[in-house]
Design a protein around this motif. Structure first.
Motif, PDB file in Angstrom:
ATOM      1  N   THR A  42       4.792  -1.641   6.314  1.00  0.00           N
ATOM      2  CA  THR A  42       5.939  -1.035   7.018  1.00  0.00           C
ATOM      3  C   THR A  42       7.230  -1.242   6.229  1.00  0.00           C
ATOM      4  OG1 THR A  42       6.206  -3.065   8.314  1.00  0.00           O
ATOM      5  CG2 THR A  42       4.923  -1.283   9.314  1.00  0.00           C
ATOM      6  N   GLU A  43       7.111  -1.762   5.011  1.00  0.00           N
ATOM      7  CA  GLU A  43       8.296  -1.920   4.170  1.00  0.00           C
ATOM      8  C   GLU A  43       8.752  -0.551   3.676  1.00  0.00           C
ATOM      9  OE1 GLU A  43       9.617  -3.964  -0.083  1.00  0.00           O
ATOM     10  OE2 GLU A  43       7.739  -4.540   0.886  1.00  0.00           O
ATOM     11  N   ILE A  44       9.995  -0.217   3.948  1.00  0.00           N
ATOM     12  CA  ILE A  44      10.532   1.096   3.583  1.00  0.00           C
ATOM     13  C   ILE A  44      10.926   1.087   2.114  1.00  0.00           C
ATOM     14  CG2 ILE A  44      12.220   2.874   4.130  1.00  0.00           C
ATOM     15  CD1 ILE A  44      10.337   2.197   6.444  1.00  0.00           C
ATOM     16  N   ARG A  45      10.322   1.976   1.346  1.00  0.00           N
ATOM     17  CA  ARG A  45      10.694   2.092  -0.060  1.00  0.00           C
ATOM     18  C   ARG A  45      11.875   3.039  -0.187  1.00  0.00           C
ATOM     19  NH1 ARG A  45       7.202   6.173  -3.543  1.00  0.00           N
ATOM     20  NH2 ARG A  45       9.310   6.802  -4.060  1.00  0.00           N
ATOM     21  N   SER A  46      12.565   2.949  -1.300  1.00  0.00           N
ATOM     22  CA  SER A  46      13.706   3.846  -1.494  1.00  0.00           C
ATOM     23  C   SER A  46      13.206   5.222  -1.916  1.00  0.00           C
ATOM     24  CB  SER A  46      14.649   3.283  -2.551  1.00  0.00           C
ATOM     25  OG  SER A  46      13.963   3.127  -3.776  1.00  0.00           O
ATOM     26  N   LYS A  92     -11.944   9.148  -7.844  1.00  0.00           N
ATOM     27  CA  LYS A  92     -10.557   9.452  -7.461  1.00  0.00           C
ATOM     28  C   LYS A  92     -10.291   9.012  -6.025  1.00  0.00           C
ATOM     29  CE  LYS A  92      -9.927  13.415 -10.577  1.00  0.00           C
ATOM     30  NZ  LYS A  92      -8.973  12.782 -11.477  1.00  0.00           N
ATOM     31  N   LEU A  93     -11.243   9.237  -5.139  1.00  0.00           N
ATOM     32  CA  LEU A  93     -11.089   8.848  -3.735  1.00  0.00           C
ATOM     33  C   LEU A  93     -10.982   7.333  -3.610  1.00  0.00           C
ATOM     34  CD1 LEU A  93     -11.054   9.794  -0.758  1.00  0.00           C
ATOM     35  CD2 LEU A  93     -13.548   9.522  -0.747  1.00  0.00           C
ATOM     36  N   THR A  94     -11.852   6.620  -4.332  1.00  0.00           N
ATOM     37  CA  THR A  94     -11.850   5.154  -4.293  1.00  0.00           C
ATOM     38  C   THR A  94     -10.535   4.589  -4.814  1.00  0.00           C
ATOM     39  OG1 THR A  94     -14.251   5.164  -4.661  1.00  0.00           O
ATOM     40  CG2 THR A  94     -13.104   3.091  -5.038  1.00  0.00           C
ATOM     41  N   ASP A  95      -9.955   5.264  -5.788  1.00  0.00           N
ATOM     42  CA  ASP A  95      -8.669   4.831  -6.342  1.00  0.00           C
ATOM     43  C   ASP A  95      -7.523   5.107  -5.372  1.00  0.00           C
ATOM     44  OD1 ASP A  95      -6.897   3.972  -8.551  1.00  0.00           O
ATOM     45  OD2 ASP A  95      -6.248   6.069  -8.505  1.00  0.00           O
ATOM     46  N   PHE A  96      -7.639   6.217  -4.623  1.00  0.00           N
ATOM     47  CA  PHE A  96      -6.547   6.635  -3.744  1.00  0.00           C
ATOM     48  C   PHE A  96      -6.528   5.900  -2.401  1.00  0.00           C
ATOM     49  CE2 PHE A  96      -5.684   9.537  -0.096  1.00  0.00           C
ATOM     50  CZ  PHE A  96      -4.295   9.479  -0.141  1.00  0.00           C
ATOM     51  N   CYS A 141       6.029   8.130   2.849  1.00  0.00           N
ATOM     52  CA  CYS A 141       6.716   8.326   4.131  1.00  0.00           C
ATOM     53  C   CYS A 141       6.016   7.645   5.302  1.00  0.00           C
ATOM     54  CB  CYS A 141       6.843   9.818   4.436  1.00  0.00           C
ATOM     55  SG  CYS A 141       7.934  10.690   3.306  1.00  0.00           S
ATOM     56  N   LEU A 142       4.785   7.205   5.104  1.00  0.00           N
ATOM     57  CA  LEU A 142       4.043   6.626   6.228  1.00  0.00           C
ATOM     58  C   LEU A 142       4.720   5.377   6.824  1.00  0.00           C
ATOM     59  CD1 LEU A 142       0.298   7.106   5.233  1.00  0.00           C
ATOM     60  CD2 LEU A 142       1.820   8.610   6.518  1.00  0.00           C
ATOM     61  N   PRO A 143       5.323   4.500   6.000  1.00  0.00           N
ATOM     62  CA  PRO A 143       6.019   3.353   6.615  1.00  0.00           C
ATOM     63  C   PRO A 143       7.098   3.766   7.613  1.00  0.00           C
ATOM     64  CG  PRO A 143       5.717   2.967   4.281  1.00  0.00           C
ATOM     65  CD  PRO A 143       5.300   4.393   4.531  1.00  0.00           C
ATOM     66  N   LEU A 144       7.711   4.933   7.399  1.00  0.00           N
ATOM     67  CA  LEU A 144       8.743   5.406   8.333  1.00  0.00           C
ATOM     68  C   LEU A 144       8.140   5.701   9.702  1.00  0.00           C
ATOM     69  CD1 LEU A 144      10.624   7.870   5.946  1.00  0.00           C
ATOM     70  CD2 LEU A 144      11.373   5.592   6.637  1.00  0.00           C
ATOM     71  N   LEU A 145       6.869   6.104   9.718  1.00  0.00           N
ATOM     72  CA  LEU A 145       6.200   6.395  10.979  1.00  0.00           C
ATOM     73  C   LEU A 145       5.639   5.136  11.624  1.00  0.00           C
ATOM     74  CD1 LEU A 145       6.398   9.270   9.730  1.00  0.00           C
ATOM     75  CD2 LEU A 145       4.214   9.785  10.800  1.00  0.00           C
ATOM     76  N   ASP A 167      -3.331   0.672   2.750  1.00  0.00           N
ATOM     77  CA  ASP A 167      -2.628  -0.606   2.625  1.00  0.00           C
ATOM     78  C   ASP A 167      -1.120  -0.478   2.659  1.00  0.00           C
ATOM     79  OD1 ASP A 167      -5.139  -1.646   2.354  1.00  0.00           O
ATOM     80  OD2 ASP A 167      -5.041  -1.861   0.169  1.00  0.00           O
ATOM     81  N   CYS A 168      -0.605   0.726   2.885  1.00  0.00           N
ATOM     82  CA  CYS A 168       0.865   0.866   2.879  1.00  0.00           C
ATOM     83  C   CYS A 168       1.440   0.031   4.024  1.00  0.00           C
ATOM     84  CB  CYS A 168       1.285   2.326   2.992  1.00  0.00           C
ATOM     85  SG  CYS A 168       0.876   3.129   4.537  1.00  0.00           S
TER      86      CYS A 168
END
Length: 273
Positions: A235-239, A222-226, A183-187, A232-233
């Motif tokens: 602004t491209e809106i995913r479906s 786990k943190l390094t993977d996440f 949802c971050l790209p929406l913001l 890097d997300c």
């Protein structure tokens, strides 16, 4: 007489918990400057509705309205335009339903359930407002609760991660990967929405702050993977998955819920962000 009454409703100032557009399609059409021919046909169809035939006092009104409808020539009302106006009104009602359901769930602190209702309420409302300021609801209000919902989910996920318990850590990262990050790209898509951008930075900073802390190797991994997913997300809106299914509802129910929910918002402490 009925048109004059609805015209008065359309022009009067009302408290936030009263929205005459939800009670009367005619008010919606008047406020959005629908053509006179659309207004007249809509009003006649309301009076011609067969439900009035069950009341002897209204039966004559129904018969007159039906007679007038039959006199309307095809060229006098653009039926394609008529259907578009009424579909827009149905879209307004459905957007209202998504919004109210989302706000009710938010007040119950069911943030994971809340999110999709507010995501779709915001998206549909934005589409409505492209046609005019009276086509939808306050964009600022919906954006505020959408933002708050994501911040609450982020806070919960971070708390689970901090616990260090394996299942809690997994659950926390699942919340981030499945709900928050998509949802971050929406913001971020609207650079004018400074509060949304600040909220995203707050969420990122919370997770980046863990980099300088002592933690077990498995948590570090786990943190390094996440983190790249969070940082890097684009602004491209995913479906997203399909919007939640709406149950059937009536106008009266929608009006009562709207009044109740908006009144409860005014009694709730507001978060500044």
């Amino acid at each position: 007489m009925e048109y004059a009454r609805l015209l008065r409703f359309a022009q009067e100032d009302t408290p936030p918990e009263t929205d005459h557009r939800l009670q009367h399609v005619i008010v919606y059409l008047i406020q959005n400057h629908a053509p006179k021919s659309i207004l007249e046909r809509t009003l006649l169809e309301q009076f011609a509705h067969r439900s009035l035939g069950f009341d002897q006092r209204c039966k004559s009104i129904m018969e007159v309205a039906r007679a007038k409808l039959e006199l309307i020539k095809p060229e006098e009302v653009n039926m394609e335009e008529y259907e578009i106006w009424h579909q827009d009104y149905r879209n307004f009602q459905e957007t209202t339903f998504y919004l109210l359901t989302g706000l009710e769930l938010f007040q119950k602190r069911s943030y994971a359930e809340t999110l999709m209702y507010l995501i779709y309420a915001h998206q549909y409302n934005k589409e409505l407002l492209l046609k005019g300021s009276y086509r939808g609801h306050s964009e600022e209000l919906i954006a505020h609760y959408r933002r708050q919902c994501l911040l609450k989910l982020n806070e919960h996920a971070a708390s689970l991660f901090e616990s260090g318990e394996e299942q809690d850590v997994v659950n926390g990262l699942n919340i981030m990967n499945e709900l928050v990050v998509p949802c971050l790209p929406l913001l971020l898509v609207d650079e004018m929405e400074e509060k949304d951008i600040v909220a995203v930075e707050d969420m990122r900073n919370r997770w980046c702050s863990y980099l300088g802390q002592e933690m077990e190797a498995r948590l570090q991994e786990k943190l390094t993977d996440f983190l790249p997913k969070l940082l890097d997300c684009s602004t491209e809106i995913r479906s997203f998955r399909d919007p939640p299914k709406l149950p059937s509802y009536c106008t009266l129910e929608l009006c009562e819920r709207f009044s109740r929910v908006v009144c409860s918002l005014s009694r709730s402490p507001a978060d500044g962000r």
